[in-house]
Design a protein around this motif. Structure first.
Motif, mmCIF file in Angstrom:
data_model
loop_
_atom_site.group_PDB
_atom_site.id
_atom_site.type_symbol
_atom_site.label_atom_id
_atom_site.label_comp_id
_atom_site.label_asym_id
_atom_site.label_seq_id
_atom_site.Cartn_x
_atom_site.Cartn_y
_atom_site.Cartn_z
ATOM 1 N N UNK A 129 16.122 -9.028 12.012
ATOM 2 C CA UNK A 129 14.741 -8.842 12.462
ATOM 3 C C UNK A 129 14.130 -7.579 11.866
ATOM 4 N N UNK A 130 14.888 -6.488 11.852
ATOM 5 C CA UNK A 130 14.384 -5.232 11.314
ATOM 6 C C UNK A 130 14.155 -5.263 9.812
ATOM 7 N N UNK A 131 14.970 -6.028 9.088
ATOM 8 C CA UNK A 131 14.863 -6.099 7.625
ATOM 9 C C UNK A 131 13.900 -7.177 7.150
ATOM 10 N N UNK A 132 13.550 -8.090 8.023
ATOM 11 C CA UNK A 132 12.757 -9.249 7.603
ATOM 12 C C UNK A 132 11.379 -8.876 7.024
ATOM 13 N N UNK A 133 10.659 -7.896 7.579
ATOM 14 C CA UNK A 133 9.370 -7.545 6.960
ATOM 15 C C UNK A 133 9.509 -7.116 5.506
ATOM 16 N N UNK A 134 10.593 -6.405 5.187
ATOM 17 C CA UNK A 134 10.824 -5.990 3.803
ATOM 18 C C UNK A 134 11.068 -7.199 2.913
ATOM 19 N N UNK A 135 11.960 -8.061 3.356
ATOM 20 C CA UNK A 135 12.306 -9.265 2.590
ATOM 21 C C UNK A 135 11.065 -10.135 2.359
ATOM 22 N N UNK A 138 13.920 4.997 6.077
ATOM 23 C CA UNK A 138 14.037 4.216 4.845
ATOM 24 C C UNK A 138 13.195 2.948 4.922
ATOM 25 N N UNK A 139 13.268 2.257 6.044
ATOM 26 C CA UNK A 139 12.467 1.042 6.215
ATOM 27 C C UNK A 139 10.978 1.343 6.090
ATOM 28 N N UNK A 140 10.558 2.441 6.694
ATOM 29 C CA UNK A 140 9.143 2.803 6.652
ATOM 30 C C UNK A 140 8.692 3.076 5.215
ATOM 31 N N UNK A 141 9.473 3.880 4.481
ATOM 32 C CA UNK A 141 9.118 4.190 3.094
ATOM 33 C C UNK A 141 9.046 2.920 2.247
ATOM 34 N N UNK A 142 10.030 2.055 2.413
ATOM 35 C CA UNK A 142 10.063 0.833 1.620
ATOM 36 C C UNK A 142 8.890 -0.086 1.950
ATOM 37 N N UNK A 143 8.624 -0.272 3.229
ATOM 38 C CA UNK A 143 7.549 -1.182 3.613
ATOM 39 C C UNK A 143 6.196 -0.651 3.150
ATOM 40 N N UNK A 144 6.002 0.663 3.231
ATOM 41 C CA UNK A 144 4.764 1.252 2.731
ATOM 42 C C UNK A 144 4.632 1.010 1.229
ATOM 43 N N UNK A 145 5.729 1.169 0.508
ATOM 44 C CA UNK A 145 5.711 0.963 -0.944
ATOM 45 C C UNK A 145 5.436 -0.496 -1.291
ATOM 46 N N UNK A 146 6.014 -1.422 -0.530
ATOM 47 C CA UNK A 146 5.816 -2.843 -0.821
ATOM 48 C C UNK A 146 4.365 -3.268 -0.535
ATOM 49 N N UNK A 147 3.764 -2.669 0.500
ATOM 50 C CA UNK A 147 2.348 -2.949 0.745
ATOM 51 C C UNK A 147 1.492 -2.406 -0.396
ATOM 52 N N UNK A 148 1.857 -1.237 -0.886
ATOM 53 C CA UNK A 148 1.154 -0.675 -2.045
ATOM 54 C C UNK A 148 1.290 -1.603 -3.239
ATOM 55 N N UNK A 149 2.482 -2.142 -3.424
ATOM 56 C CA UNK A 149 2.723 -3.090 -4.528
ATOM 57 C C UNK A 149 1.788 -4.296 -4.426
ATOM 58 N N UNK A 150 1.665 -4.862 -3.226
ATOM 59 C CA UNK A 150 0.750 -5.988 -3.054
ATOM 60 C C UNK A 150 -0.690 -5.576 -3.313
ATOM 61 N N UNK A 151 -1.087 -4.414 -2.797
ATOM 62 C CA UNK A 151 -2.476 -3.976 -2.950
ATOM 63 C C UNK A 151 -2.841 -3.703 -4.407
ATOM 64 N N UNK A 152 -1.843 -3.338 -5.220
ATOM 65 C CA UNK A 152 -2.090 -3.112 -6.645
ATOM 66 C C UNK A 152 -2.330 -4.415 -7.397
ATOM 67 N N UNK A 153 -1.912 -5.548 -6.798
ATOM 68 C CA UNK A 153 -2.010 -6.830 -7.485
ATOM 69 C C UNK A 153 -2.956 -7.816 -6.811
ATOM 70 N N UNK A 154 -3.429 -7.477 -5.619
ATOM 71 C CA UNK A 154 -4.344 -8.364 -4.887
ATOM 72 C C UNK A 154 -5.654 -7.624 -4.647
ATOM 73 N N UNK A 155 -6.736 -8.140 -5.164
ATOM 74 C CA UNK A 155 -8.040 -7.503 -4.995
ATOM 75 C C UNK A 155 -8.448 -7.478 -3.525
#
Length: 245
Positions: A135-141, A212-229
Motif C-alpha cells: 500500500x505504501x509503495x503503490x503510489x510510486x509504482x 524517501x517515499x516523499x522525495x520519490x513521489x515528488x520527483x515522479x509528479x515533476x516527471x509527469x508535469x514535465x511531459x503533460x501540459x
C-alpha cells in the motif's frame, strides 16, 4: 448504439435536483462524461444508487455512445468489483484518491487505451488486497507506470555507468544535467528497480522510509508535469504523506 464496457469513476457532480454527471475512465472509449438521471431521488428504487458513482468505483456498464456529443448516457450499471477494504480503510482510501486525482490531472483527451485501463483496474484491486508495505509503495509504482502508458517510458536502467536519472529527458545518464530535474544515487537506483517490476507483489519486498517515499513521489509528479501540459498541483499529495506516515 449501446455498448458494454467497464468503467472506473473519476469524478461525480450534482446535476439538477435528482441527477448527476459522472466522469468515467472506460475500457472502450477512454475518459467520458455521463448523465445519470434520478439517482439522488429519495425513493426505494433510487436508494443507494448514488454510491455506484463515488470516485474509484469500478463498474460494468451499458452505455449509449455518440462521438459527436460531449455528454453520454448510461443505460445499465452494476459493480464489476466490490471493494473489501478501500472504501473503509483510511490509508487505502487515501491512496485510491491519490490515484484518481493523478488521473484527473493526466488524462486530457477521450482516447481509448485498454492497457491503461487494465493498469488502473489492477492497481485498485491490488490496493484492496495487498499488505501495508505494498500500500505504501503503490503510489510510486502507479505514477511511474502511468507515465509509461501515456507514452513517456523511462529509458535505460541504473548502473555504475548511468547513475543519474534525467527526469526531463526520461533516461538514465552518466552525468548530471544542467537543469535541476534529476535523481541520483539511491533515489535513481530505487526508481530503476520500481520501473522494472513486473508483478505487484514484488512491492512487498521494497522497504522505504517516509522521507524517501516523499522525495520519490515528488520527483515522479515533476516527471509527469514535465511531459503533460497543464498538469497542475496535486491536492492529495500532502494528505497522502501524512496518512502514510
Amino acid at each position: 448504439m449501446v455498448h458494454a464496457t467497464k468503467g472506473i469513476v473519476l469524478r461525480t457532480v450534482k446535476y439538477g435536483d435528482t441527477s448527476i454527471i459522472t466522469t468515467v475512465y472506460t475500457e472502450l472509449f477512454g475518459i467520458q462524461s455521463y448523465i445519470v438521471k434520478g439517482v439522488r431521488q429519495s425513493s426505494k428504487t433510487s436508494s443507494g444508487k448514488a454510491s455506484f458513482f463515488q470516485p474509484s468505483a469500478m463498474l460494468e456498464m451499458e452505455v449509449y455512445h455518440n462521438e459527436q456529443k460531449q455528454l453520454q448516457f448510461i443505460k445499465e450499471y452494476q459493480w464489476s468489483y466490490l471493494y473489501e477494504k478501500v472504501l473503509f480503510d483510511v490509508v487505502r482510501n487515501t491512496v485510491a484518491m491519490f490515484v484518481i486525482e493523478l488521473l484527473q490531472h493526466s488524462l486530457k483527451q477521450p482516447e481509448a487505451n485498454p492497457e491503461l485501463f487494465y493498469l488502473i483496474e489492477d492497481t485498485l484491486k491490488q490496493l484492496d488486497r495487498g499488505n501495508d508495505t505494498l500500500t505504501g509503495n503503490l503510489p510510486l509504482y502507479f505514477t511511474l507506470h502511468l507515465g509509461s502508458e501515456l507514452g513517456f517510458q523511462l529509458h535505460g536502467t541504473y548502473s555504475a555507468k548511468t547513475p543519474v536519472l534525467d527526469l526531463q529527458e526520461g533516461m538514465f545518464t552518466a552525468e548530471k544535467p544542467s537543469h535541476p530535474y534529476y535523481l541520483d544515487q539511491s533515489l535513481a537506483q530505487i526508481t530503476s528497480q520500481l520501473a522494472g517490476l513486473q508483478f505487484y507483489n514484488e512491492l512487498e519486498n521494497i522497504q522505504l522510509n517516509r522521507g524517501t517515499r516523499r522525495e520519490l513521489l515528488q520527483a515522479y509528479q515533476t516527471y509527469l508535469s514535465l511531459h503533460i501540459a497543464d498538469f497542475g498541483e496535486m491536492k492529495s499529495f500532502e494528505i497522502l504523506q501524512e496518512i502514510l506516515a
